[in-house]
Design a protein around this motif. Structure first.
Motif, PDB file in Angstrom:
ATOM      1  N   ARG A 219       0.893  -1.361  -0.047  1.00 41.35           N
ATOM      2  CA  ARG A 219       0.019  -0.116   0.043  1.00 41.35           C
ATOM      3  C   ARG A 219       0.746   1.288   0.028  1.00 41.35           C
ATOM      4  NH1 ARG A 219      -4.991   1.889   2.172  1.00 41.35           N
ATOM      5  NH2 ARG A 219      -5.700  -0.148   2.938  1.00 41.35           N
TER       6      ARG A 219
ATOM      7  N   SER B 151       2.266   2.238  -3.026  1.00 39.16           N
ATOM      8  CA  SER B 151       1.386   2.309  -4.179  1.00 39.16           C
ATOM      9  C   SER B 151       0.638   3.940  -3.954  1.00 39.16           C
ATOM     10  CB  SER B 151       0.098   1.371  -4.221  1.00 39.16           C
ATOM     11  OG  SER B 151       0.790   0.270  -4.789  1.00 39.16           O
TER      12      SER B 151
ATOM     13  N   GLY C 267       1.494   1.690  -9.890  1.00 35.62           N
ATOM     14  CA  GLY C 267       0.008   1.257 -10.162  1.00 35.62           C
ATOM     15  C   GLY C 267       0.053   0.856 -11.742  1.00 35.62           C
ATOM     16  N   GLU C 268      -1.099   0.980 -12.182  1.00 36.60           N
ATOM     17  CA  GLU C 268      -1.420   0.433 -13.613  1.00 36.60           C
ATOM     18  C   GLU C 268      -2.151   1.680 -14.181  1.00 36.60           C
ATOM     19  OE1 GLU C 268      -4.640  -2.379 -15.917  1.00 36.60           O
ATOM     20  OE2 GLU C 268      -3.405  -3.352 -14.293  1.00 36.60           O
TER      21      GLU C 268
ATOM     22  N   SER D 108      -4.669   3.238 -16.163  1.00 32.76           N
ATOM     23  CA  SER D 108      -6.093   2.471 -16.497  1.00 32.76           C
ATOM     24  C   SER D 108      -6.800   3.417 -17.395  1.00 32.76           C
ATOM     25  CB  SER D 108      -6.797   2.714 -15.305  1.00 32.76           C
ATOM     26  OG  SER D 108      -6.774   4.131 -14.778  1.00 32.76           O
TER      27      SER D 108
ATOM     28  N   ASP E  66      -4.238   3.805 -11.866  1.00 33.83           N
ATOM     29  CA  ASP E  66      -5.134   3.171 -10.600  1.00 33.83           C
ATOM     30  C   ASP E  66      -3.918   2.572  -9.632  1.00 33.83           C
ATOM     31  OD1 ASP E  66      -6.597   1.749  -8.871  1.00 33.83           O
ATOM     32  OD2 ASP E  66      -7.982   0.676 -10.727  1.00 33.83           O
ATOM     33  N   HIS E  67      -4.040   3.061  -8.733  1.00 32.49           N
ATOM     34  CA  HIS E  67      -2.772   2.427  -7.793  1.00 32.49           C
ATOM     35  C   HIS E  67      -3.156   1.643  -6.926  1.00 32.49           C
ATOM     36  CE1 HIS E  67      -0.360   6.087  -8.714  1.00 32.49           C
ATOM     37  NE2 HIS E  67      -1.352   6.607  -8.701  1.00 32.49           N
ATOM     38  N   GLY E  68      -4.716   1.258  -6.980  1.00 31.43           N
ATOM     39  CA  GLY E  68      -5.362   0.111  -5.813  1.00 31.43           C
ATOM     40  C   GLY E  68      -5.526   0.790  -4.657  1.00 31.43           C
ATOM     41  N   PHE E  69      -6.023  -0.147  -3.928  1.00 31.74           N
ATOM     42  CA  PHE E  69      -6.520   0.442  -2.683  1.00 31.74           C
ATOM     43  C   PHE E  69      -7.612   1.525  -2.571  1.00 31.74           C
ATOM     44  CE2 PHE E  69      -2.382  -1.161  -2.375  1.00 31.74           C
ATOM     45  CZ  PHE E  69      -2.415  -2.282  -1.512  1.00 31.74           C
TER      46      PHE E  69
ATOM     47  N   LYS F   2      -6.778   6.655  -6.901  1.00 29.24           N
ATOM     48  CA  LYS F   2      -6.441   6.813  -8.645  1.00 29.24           C
ATOM     49  C   LYS F   2      -5.778   8.132  -8.585  1.00 29.24           C
ATOM     50  CE  LYS F   2      -9.962   4.050 -10.722  1.00 29.24           C
ATOM     51  NZ  LYS F   2     -11.290   3.972 -11.645  1.00 29.24           N
TER      52      LYS F   2
ATOM     53  N   GLN G   5       2.277  -1.395 -16.175  1.00 31.40           N
ATOM     54  CA  GLN G   5       2.508  -1.169 -15.361  1.00 31.40           C
ATOM     55  C   GLN G   5       3.535  -0.023 -14.942  1.00 31.40           C
ATOM     56  OE1 GLN G   5       1.117  -2.903 -12.275  1.00 31.40           O
ATOM     57  NE2 GLN G   5      -0.456  -3.746 -13.870  1.00 31.40           N
TER      58      GLN G   5
END
Length: 328
Positions: free
Chosen positions: A167, A170, A222-223, A225, A244-247, A250, A266
């Motif tokens: 986390r 990210s 992140g990805e 998006s 999109d960093h997850g959790f 963004k 990525q």
């Protein structure tokens, strides 16, 4: 030479020589001493009333100096209290929100301490300025208590960071462009004047003024998006990248002159994803940067933390807080 005294004897009708007895001498001496004692007391009283002794002068000087230093100490403790309050606010509103931890309640931060027993020794000594001394000790105790609680909170946050290394990597935690002197932040999040119709509108990100072609960096792992690369578009965000960093996090990087990544790619924090431009609804070359949490746009300045000391961060806060005109 002692004077000889005579008295008139009515029986002999003659002046007779007066004889001085020992008791007369003693009484005379006692009378003299009594008068001398009274006069000396009057002198001392008058002297003490209108003149200061060296000891009094020294004590008055010491008291004046102590009052000065006491005032300075009070000022220093007030400044320390402000610093701790700022740390508490950042702890509750930024660090704990990042790790989705509950803020410490006011009842915990204002936890009590020992009662009057703690100051019993001071009271027993019967100091002249007892209230001032006890008040200073109480203020110091309060600062120590608040600092200790805040230190424990930081320890908890550090443990959360260790437990959430993915986390942490990210999170959008750096500035999206190189900003060594921290002056490129041109407009902050919130109500700002729109450069086109000059009305106050919600500005959902922060603007970094920079020359065209300045590299733009991903602020966290992140990805990619979403990509918008129609350079002919003259309104809205223009050319932009969304990561999109997850959790639930963004980030969006808008008004780019060129995009250097592709959808689904990525990226890691610090990777170049594009370059500053003025595409879309923009009045000058700049980067419009947004942070989105659970589909809600939030203030990105709260995430510009990595690589900054307190003074640097305060400078960015001041720049972001100005209600000026945005670049888009």
């Amino acid at each position: 030479m002692a004077r000889i005294k005579y008295y008139y004897d009515t029986e002999t009708c003659r002046y007779e020589r007066a004889k001085v007895t020992t008791s007369d001498v003693i009484l005379n001496m006692l009378g003299f001493l009594a008068v001398a004692f009274v006069m000396s007391m009057v002198f001392v009283l008058v002297y003490n009333t209108y003149f200061e002794s060296p000891t009094e002068k020294r004590l008055k000087k010491e008291n004046k100096e102590l009052a000065k230093y006491y005032g300075e100490i009070q000022g220093e403790m007030t400044e320390v209290d402000k610093v701790i309050a700022a740390l508490e606010e950042r702890d509750s509103k930024i660090y704990r929100k990042i790790y989705e931890a509950e803020p410490l309640s006011p009842s915990i931060r204002e936890a009590g301490h020992g009662g009057s027993e703690k100051y019993k020794q001071i009271i027993e000594e019967g100091l002249q300025n007892e209230d001032l001394v006890i008040g200073a000790y109480k203020q110091i105790d309060k600062l120590q208590r608040k600092a200790s609680i805040q230190n424990q909170s930081f320890d908890e946050i550090m443990q959360l960071a260790k437990d959430n290394s993915e986390r942490l990597s990210s999170l959008p935690a750096i500035q999206p462009i190189s900003n060594p002197d921290h002056t490129r932040l041109a407009s902050g999040y919130g109500m700002r004047i729109n450069p086109f119709h000059k009305a106050r509108v919600m500005h959902s990100g922060i603007d970094f003024a920079a020359p065209r072609g300045t590299p733009v960096y991903a602020t966290g792992n992140g990805e990619v998006s979403l990509i918008k690369d129609k350079s002919a578009l003259q309104t809205g965000y223009g050319n932009y990248v969304e990561i999109d960093h997850g959790f639930g996090y963004k980030t969006k990087y808008a008004h780019l002159s060129k995009i250097d990544v592709s959808k689904g790619q990525q990226v890691k924090r610090g990777d170049v994803i594009g370059y500053v431009g003025s595409s879309g609804g923009s009045v000058a070359p700049h980067l419009h940067y947004e942070v989105i949490k659970d589909d809600n746009k939030i203030d990105p300045v709260n995430f510009l933390m990595q690589g900054l000391n307190d003074n640097d961060y305060d400078q960015l806060l001041n720049l972001a807080g100005r209600e000026n005109q945005s670049f888009d």
